[in-house]
Design a protein around this motif. Structure first.
Motif, short mmCIF file in Angstrom:
data_model
loop_
_atom_site.label_atom_id
_atom_site.label_comp_id
_atom_site.label_asym_id
_atom_site.label_seq_id
_atom_site.Cartn_x
_atom_site.Cartn_y
_atom_site.Cartn_z
N LEU A 6 41.38 42.13 51.04
CA LEU A 6 41.86 41.80 49.71
C LEU A 6 40.89 42.30 48.64
CD1 LEU A 6 43.05 38.07 50.11
CD2 LEU A 6 44.51 40.08 49.89
N GLY A 30 40.80 45.94 47.96
CA GLY A 30 42.02 46.54 47.44
C GLY A 30 42.81 47.29 48.48
N PRO A 34 46.01 47.36 51.31
CA PRO A 34 47.22 46.69 51.79
C PRO A 34 46.95 46.15 53.19
CG PRO A 34 47.45 49.06 52.01
CD PRO A 34 46.14 48.82 51.30
N LYS A 62 54.43 42.36 49.00
CA LYS A 62 53.74 42.36 47.71
C LYS A 62 52.37 43.01 47.83
CE LYS A 62 52.03 39.38 44.00
NZ LYS A 62 51.88 37.97 43.50
N ASN A 63 51.56 42.52 48.76
CA ASN A 63 50.26 43.17 48.99
C ASN A 63 50.09 43.54 50.46
OD1 ASN A 63 49.90 40.36 49.77
ND2 ASN A 63 47.70 40.75 49.85
N GLU A 108 50.13 50.49 45.40
CA GLU A 108 50.70 49.33 44.70
C GLU A 108 50.26 48.03 45.38
OE1 GLU A 108 54.87 49.96 44.73
OE2 GLU A 108 54.83 51.46 43.12
N PHE A 109 50.37 48.01 46.69
CA PHE A 109 49.96 46.82 47.44
C PHE A 109 48.46 46.55 47.30
CE2 PHE A 109 53.49 46.45 50.92
CZ PHE A 109 54.45 46.35 49.93
N LYS A 143 46.43 47.23 44.80
CA LYS A 143 46.12 46.64 43.50
C LYS A 143 46.43 45.15 43.51
CE LYS A 143 46.94 50.86 40.81
NZ LYS A 143 47.85 51.52 39.83
N LYS A 144 47.51 44.78 44.16
CA LYS A 144 47.89 43.37 44.21
C LYS A 144 46.94 42.59 45.13
CE LYS A 144 52.68 44.40 43.08
NZ LYS A 144 54.05 44.61 43.61
N SER A 145 46.45 43.25 46.17
CA SER A 145 45.46 42.60 47.04
C SER A 145 44.22 42.23 46.25
CB SER A 145 45.07 43.53 48.20
OG SER A 145 46.02 43.50 49.23
N ARG A 146 43.72 43.16 45.48
CA ARG A 146 42.52 42.90 44.67
C ARG A 146 42.77 41.76 43.68
NH1 ARG A 146 37.04 42.99 44.52
NH2 ARG A 146 36.31 43.04 42.36
N LYS A 147 43.93 41.73 43.09
CA LYS A 147 44.27 40.68 42.13
C LYS A 147 44.29 39.31 42.81
CE LYS A 147 47.74 39.46 38.65
NZ LYS A 147 49.02 39.85 38.00
#
Length: 362
Positions: free
Chosen positions: A282, A285, A287, A304-305, A331-332, A334-338
């Motif tokens: 995560l 960043g 997936p 999502k991630n 895309e995934f 970026k969501k992991s990092r978030k």
């Protein structure tokens, strides 16, 4: 403020000089204590391995005696924070009975099975003031065993130390090629339990390679059962796999990988565990492909991630799907990092722990 003494035991590294992942003692004692100290708490860490001399039963005896007399020296107002049961936990329980210290119990593995661990755990549960658990599964089991307060505190990850670096090609341009090689990553210490998970990952990787030779697998780990994994790769001639050691720059290494994987079994041990590798993916960043088990379900949001898979066929299917699309991976990722920053940043987690401590110890 009263002193909190974090008590743990982790084996001394002998042949394994390049320990890949921090142990639970590192995270739930050393790092928790470090962050709590910045919030005004007086903390210290005591690892029983400090007193270990010799091997076998001699090492056990010296560890027990050394730890016992060290704890006896602590003033009665020192609060003991015991990470795991086992021998160190038993010694802590014994000293608490002699000197009446307040006791916090931290559980991050399934310790309710038979044996000395269960024997000690039952006594610690009876003696402690409250309990901290590393997973929802452990919280639910522990609540069924005691009427004391039980809190969920995951291990989390150091998001300031582990972070994504933009993937670039040799000419330093961002890579977006759909046909470029894709590297899977399995990260961790190869102990007895992890070797079973890794054997399953290798079996699935063979199926993945049959359908896409462009996918490789890095096993960034070492440990007591590494030879079992090496023998499997050699005897079954599994191509596209590398077992690698520690790199000097972890984040730059992570930037060479594309997908993090964490295969957990549907058993008490895996449902209880704190998935350090998933948290690392995560923060980096990446997936993630993970089985729909335990704490994976909190860290991975399907589609999502990453992908949560219910069976081996889905594991292969979704790995191939991610490998085919760099757009989805980005895309995934970026969501992991978030998610790492929002839910699993260790600084934030320890702030929650600090609130619990202030409430319970006032």
């Amino acid at each position: 403020m009263q002193k909190i003494l974090f008590i743990c035991y982790s084996q001394k590294e002998k042949n394994n000089k390049n320990n890949i992942m921090p142990t639970s003692a590192d995270v739930r004692c050393t790092m928790f204590a470090k962050h709590l100290s910045t919030s005004g708490f007086n903390t210290e860490v005591l690892n029983f391995n400090k007193y270990e001399k010799g091997i076998g039963i001699i090492a056990t005896i010296t560890r027990a005696i050394g730890g016992f007399f060290r704890l006896l020296k602590e003033p009665k107002h020192t609060i003991f924070y015991q990470q795991k049961p086992g021998l160190a936990g038993f010694i802590t329980w014994l000293v608490c009975n002699i000197k009446k210290h307040k006791l916090i119990l931290d559980i991050d593995d399934y310790e309710f099975k038979s044996g000395f661990g269960k024997f000690t755990l039952q006594r610690l549960l009876n003696k402690c003031n409250f309990i901290i658990c590393a997973s929802d599964f452990l919280c639910n089991i522990t609540k069924s065993k005691t009427n004391k307060h039980v809190y969920y505190i995951p291990g989390g990850v150091e998001t300031k130390d582990i972070f994504p670096i933009l993937k670039t090609s040799k000419n330093n341009k961002p890579t977006n090629k759909e046909d470029s090689a894709v590297k899977l990553l399995w990260l961790g210490n190869i102990n007895q339990e992890a070797s079973l998970n890794l054997i399953k990952v290798l079996d699935l990787f063979k199926e993945i390679r049959k359908k896409d030779k462009n996918i490789s697998l890095d096993i960034r780990g070492d440990g007591t059962h590494q030879n079992i994994i090496e023998n499997k790769i050699k005897t079954e001639t599994i191509t596209g796999v590398k077992i690698i050691g520690r790199q000097k720059d972890f984040n730059n290494y992570l930037a060479t990988t594309d997908i993090g994987i964490n295969y957990l079994f549907d058993n008490f041990y895996d449902k209880s565990k704190n998935p350090g590798k998933t948290y690392t993916y995560l923060a980096a960043g990446l997936p993630i492909i993970g089985t729909n088990i335990g704490e994976n379900k909190k860290a991975i949001t399907h589609n999502k991630n990453g992908f949560l898979v219910d069976d081996d066929e889905q594991f292969v299917e979704y790995t191939l799907k991610l490998a085919k699309s760099s757009k989805i991976r980005q895309e995934f990722g970026k969501k992991s990092r978030k998610i790492a920053l929002q839910d699993f940043d260790r600084m934030k987690i320890v702030k929650n722990l600090a609130k619990i401590l202030k409430t319970e110890l006032k």
